[in-house]
Design a protein around this motif. Structure first.
Motif, PDB file in Angstrom:
ATOM      1  N   HIS A  91     -37.921  33.945  39.679  1.00  0.00           N
ATOM      2  CA  HIS A  91     -37.849  32.626  39.039  1.00  0.00           C
ATOM      3  C   HIS A  91     -36.590  32.477  38.182  1.00  0.00           C
ATOM      4  N   MET A  92     -35.935  33.577  37.856  1.00  0.00           N
ATOM      5  CA  MET A  92     -34.712  33.497  37.053  1.00  0.00           C
ATOM      6  C   MET A  92     -33.642  32.698  37.797  1.00  0.00           C
ATOM      7  N   GLY A  93     -32.714  32.105  37.040  1.00  0.00           N
ATOM      8  CA  GLY A  93     -31.651  31.315  37.648  1.00  0.00           C
ATOM      9  C   GLY A  93     -30.366  32.112  37.786  1.00  0.00           C
ATOM     10  N   GLU A  94     -29.562  31.762  38.778  1.00  0.00           N
ATOM     11  CA  GLU A  94     -28.273  32.432  39.016  1.00  0.00           C
ATOM     12  C   GLU A  94     -27.186  31.395  39.279  1.00  0.00           C
ATOM     13  N   VAL A  95     -26.050  31.597  38.648  1.00  0.00           N
ATOM     14  CA  VAL A  95     -24.911  30.685  38.824  1.00  0.00           C
ATOM     15  C   VAL A  95     -23.663  31.515  39.089  1.00  0.00           C
ATOM     16  N   LYS A 138     -53.234  37.885  39.172  1.00  0.00           N
ATOM     17  CA  LYS A 138     -53.866  36.695  38.572  1.00  0.00           C
ATOM     18  C   LYS A 138     -52.739  35.696  38.291  1.00  0.00           C
ATOM     19  N   ILE A 139     -52.721  34.603  39.064  1.00  0.00           N
ATOM     20  CA  ILE A 139     -51.586  33.670  39.032  1.00  0.00           C
ATOM     21  C   ILE A 139     -51.745  32.632  37.916  1.00  0.00           C
ATOM     22  N   VAL A 140     -50.655  32.433  37.165  1.00  0.00           N
ATOM     23  CA  VAL A 140     -50.623  31.391  36.126  1.00  0.00           C
ATOM     24  C   VAL A 140     -49.332  30.587  36.292  1.00  0.00           C
ATOM     25  N   GLU A 141     -49.270  29.430  35.629  1.00  0.00           N
ATOM     26  CA  GLU A 141     -48.018  28.673  35.634  1.00  0.00           C
ATOM     27  C   GLU A 141     -47.178  29.100  34.440  1.00  0.00           C
ATOM     28  N   PHE A 142     -45.917  29.384  34.691  1.00  0.00           N
ATOM     29  CA  PHE A 142     -44.994  29.811  33.635  1.00  0.00           C
ATOM     30  C   PHE A 142     -43.645  29.153  33.880  1.00  0.00           C
ATOM     31  N   GLY A 143     -43.226  28.274  32.956  1.00  0.00           N
ATOM     32  CA  GLY A 143     -41.926  27.606  33.079  1.00  0.00           C
ATOM     33  C   GLY A 143     -41.749  26.875  34.398  1.00  0.00           C
ATOM     34  N   GLY A 144     -42.851  26.282  34.915  1.00  0.00           N
ATOM     35  CA  GLY A 144     -42.773  25.529  36.160  1.00  0.00           C
ATOM     36  C   GLY A 144     -42.927  26.382  37.411  1.00  0.00           C
ATOM     37  N   TRP A 145     -43.271  27.675  37.246  1.00  0.00           N
ATOM     38  CA  TRP A 145     -43.433  28.588  38.375  1.00  0.00           C
ATOM     39  C   TRP A 145     -44.834  29.185  38.394  1.00  0.00           C
ATOM     40  N   LEU A 146     -45.348  29.453  39.583  1.00  0.00           N
ATOM     41  CA  LEU A 146     -46.619  30.160  39.728  1.00  0.00           C
ATOM     42  C   LEU A 146     -46.324  31.650  39.855  1.00  0.00           C
ATOM     43  N   LEU A 147     -46.737  32.414  38.849  1.00  0.00           N
ATOM     44  CA  LEU A 147     -46.391  33.837  38.779  1.00  0.00           C
ATOM     45  C   LEU A 147     -47.602  34.661  38.336  1.00  0.00           C
ATOM     46  N   MET A 180     -44.667  17.089  38.177  1.00  0.00           N
ATOM     47  CA  MET A 180     -43.884  18.031  38.974  1.00  0.00           C
ATOM     48  C   MET A 180     -44.760  19.222  39.351  1.00  0.00           C
ATOM     49  N   THR A 181     -44.833  19.537  40.618  1.00  0.00           N
ATOM     50  CA  THR A 181     -45.682  20.652  41.024  1.00  0.00           C
ATOM     51  C   THR A 181     -44.988  21.978  40.739  1.00  0.00           C
ATOM     52  N   ALA A 182     -45.791  22.964  40.373  1.00  0.00           N
ATOM     53  CA  ALA A 182     -45.241  24.296  40.069  1.00  0.00           C
ATOM     54  C   ALA A 182     -44.697  24.924  41.350  1.00  0.00           C
ATOM     55  N   ARG A 183     -43.628  25.685  41.194  1.00  0.00           N
ATOM     56  CA  ARG A 183     -42.957  26.295  42.341  1.00  0.00           C
ATOM     57  C   ARG A 183     -43.454  27.715  42.577  1.00  0.00           C
ATOM     58  N   GLN A 184     -43.315  28.165  43.820  1.00  0.00           N
ATOM     59  CA  GLN A 184     -43.684  29.529  44.180  1.00  0.00           C
ATOM     60  C   GLN A 184     -42.412  30.330  44.456  1.00  0.00           C
ATOM     61  N   THR A 185     -42.415  31.604  44.079  1.00  0.00           N
ATOM     62  CA  THR A 185     -41.304  32.489  44.451  1.00  0.00           C
ATOM     63  C   THR A 185     -41.564  32.982  45.878  1.00  0.00           C
ATOM     64  N   PRO A 186     -40.569  33.604  46.516  1.00  0.00           N
ATOM     65  CA  PRO A 186     -40.783  34.125  47.870  1.00  0.00           C
ATOM     66  C   PRO A 186     -41.873  35.202  47.933  1.00  0.00           C
ATOM     67  N   LEU A 187     -42.321  35.692  46.775  1.00  0.00           N
ATOM     68  CA  LEU A 187     -43.323  36.768  46.736  1.00  0.00           C
ATOM     69  C   LEU A 187     -44.720  36.271  46.394  1.00  0.00           C
ATOM     70  N   TYR A 188     -44.901  34.942  46.387  1.00  0.00           N
ATOM     71  CA  TYR A 188     -46.201  34.387  45.995  1.00  0.00           C
ATOM     72  C   TYR A 188     -47.355  35.000  46.800  1.00  0.00           C
ATOM     73  N   GLU A 189     -47.234  35.009  48.128  1.00  0.00           N
ATOM     74  CA  GLU A 189     -48.312  35.547  48.980  1.00  0.00           C
ATOM     75  C   GLU A 189     -48.530  37.042  48.726  1.00  0.00           C
TER      76      GLU A 189
END
Length: 363
Positions: free
Chosen positions: A52-56, A18-27, A1-10
């Motif tokens: 990267h936090m979840g909302e329900v 300095k970007i790392v993978e955390f819980g499946g996200w690039l942060l 599974m590829t790591a996901r980017q938030t809308p603020l990645y760029e």
């Protein structure tokens, strides 16, 4: 599974994160450096991407009844626009997750869950909703979140909105307001031990909001802040991190967040087990400790007493505010008392430690 980017990645790349993978996200783990970012949040303010936090969203005539069964805290005590912290447990008392509940009305609640647990939590909520008149909507992909944290957070955010913020109390929220021309929801919450705000927005607005907050904060020394200092800040404030101080095998009672377990509200998942643990006292507890020898404790390091293993470090680090090497450990309850001594095994050496009061830091 590829790591996901938030809308603020760029944006993070642009700011030198300095970007790392955390819980499946690039942060970003850091920008200028973890210690500098940590200190600026304690003394001025830092801006975090927590998209990267979840909302329900939980809606329906049974929304309250459903949440009362689902979580350990008493949701019926909440007023509209109030925020509540609560663990969510399995029937055996182990923790599914810890989350924030935002009450919009008696029939509508907005839940914020941990990034690494989104799928698991979502499935657990769906499973538990059987028989309740509720509608669950996973808003994780439609929600971005910025956290502005530190003593100057209110001063900075006030520059970007006409809505007065000085009377917004800790753990309350404003459902809708304009910040830098964008419609957002904000709460006076955070995960750093400091005053601050969490700003929920549409993903497409996140980058412009980030830039507007950074610009408004320039005269006040605002810095972008990464995951590294988010961890050291929450750890000094002894706030639990899921997967470390709380997990499927660690109950809220053991983790030291038993005050968020309301036994008098009626039946809920895990109630019988948690009531028993509260009555007899847990056999394991999270203890705060300081190393009296040299070394830095890290998660999963063994904790020993006279050569016998009595527990495990859950979080450990150099604490920049205190200038000390400290940790949290899940140990046999008798060793969790303040002033107790034990050893932490660091790279094959037993380093002495002493149990101290937590939180380690108070603002």
């Amino acid at each position: 599974m590829t790591a996901r980017q938030t809308p603020l990645y760029e944006t993070h790349v642009k700011y030198g994160g300095k970007i790392v993978e955390f819980g499946g996200w690039l942060l970003p783990v850091q920008y200028a450096g973890i210690i500098d970012e940590h200190k600026v949040v304690r003394e001025k303010a830092g801006l975090f991407d927590v998209s990267h936090m979840g909302e329900v969203l939980v809606k329906g005539t049974d929304a309250l009844a459903f949440l009362q069964k689902l979580v350990t805290n008493d949701v019926s005590r909440m007023a509209d626009t109030q925020v509540q912290y609560t663990p969510m447990c399995y029937p055996d008392g182990g923790t599914v997750d810890d989350l924030l509940i935002y009450r919009r009305s008696q029939d509508e609640y907005f839940l914020v869950i941990n990034a690494a647990n989104i799928e698991k939590d979502w499935n657990w909520m769906k499973e538990n909703s059987a028989g309740f008149n509720v509608e669950l909507t996973n808003l994780s992909d439609e929600t971005a979140e910025l956290a502005l944290q530190g003593p100057l957070a209110e001063t900075i955010l006030s520059k970007l909105t006409d809505t007065p913020l000085d009377n917004l109390r800790y753990y309350w929220f404003i459902p809708e307001l304009k910040v830098a021309g964008k419609t957002v929801m904000i709460s006076r919450t955070g995960y750093t031990g400091e005053d601050g705000f969490e700003i929920y927005c549409r993903p497409g607005d996140a980058a412009q909001l980030w830039e507007a907050v950074m610009e408004a904060g320039k005269p006040y020394g605002l810095m972008p802040a990464g995951l590294g200092c988010r961890d050291t800040l929450r750890f000094e404030a002894a706030l639990p991190l899921y997967g470390h101080e709380l997990s499927a095998t660690i109950t809220p009672i053991e983790a030291g967040v038993g005050k968020f377990v309301s036994l008098d509200k009626g039946e809920f998942n895990g109630r019988a087990v948690l009531a028993g643990r509260k009555q007899t006292g847990p056999i394991r507890k999270i203890a705060g400790f300081i190393l009296t020898g040299r070394g830095i404790p890290r998660a999963d390091y063994p904790v020993l007493s006279e050569g016998r293993r009595i527990g495990t470090v859950t979080t450990g680090s150099y604490a920049p505010t205190l200038d000390k090497n400290i940790g949290l450990a899940l140990v046999e309850a008798e060793y969790a008392k303040i002033g107790q001594h034990f050893d932490v095994e660091i790279r094959g050496k037993n380093v002495p430690a002493e149990v101290i009061a937590k939180p380690f830091y108070h603002r």
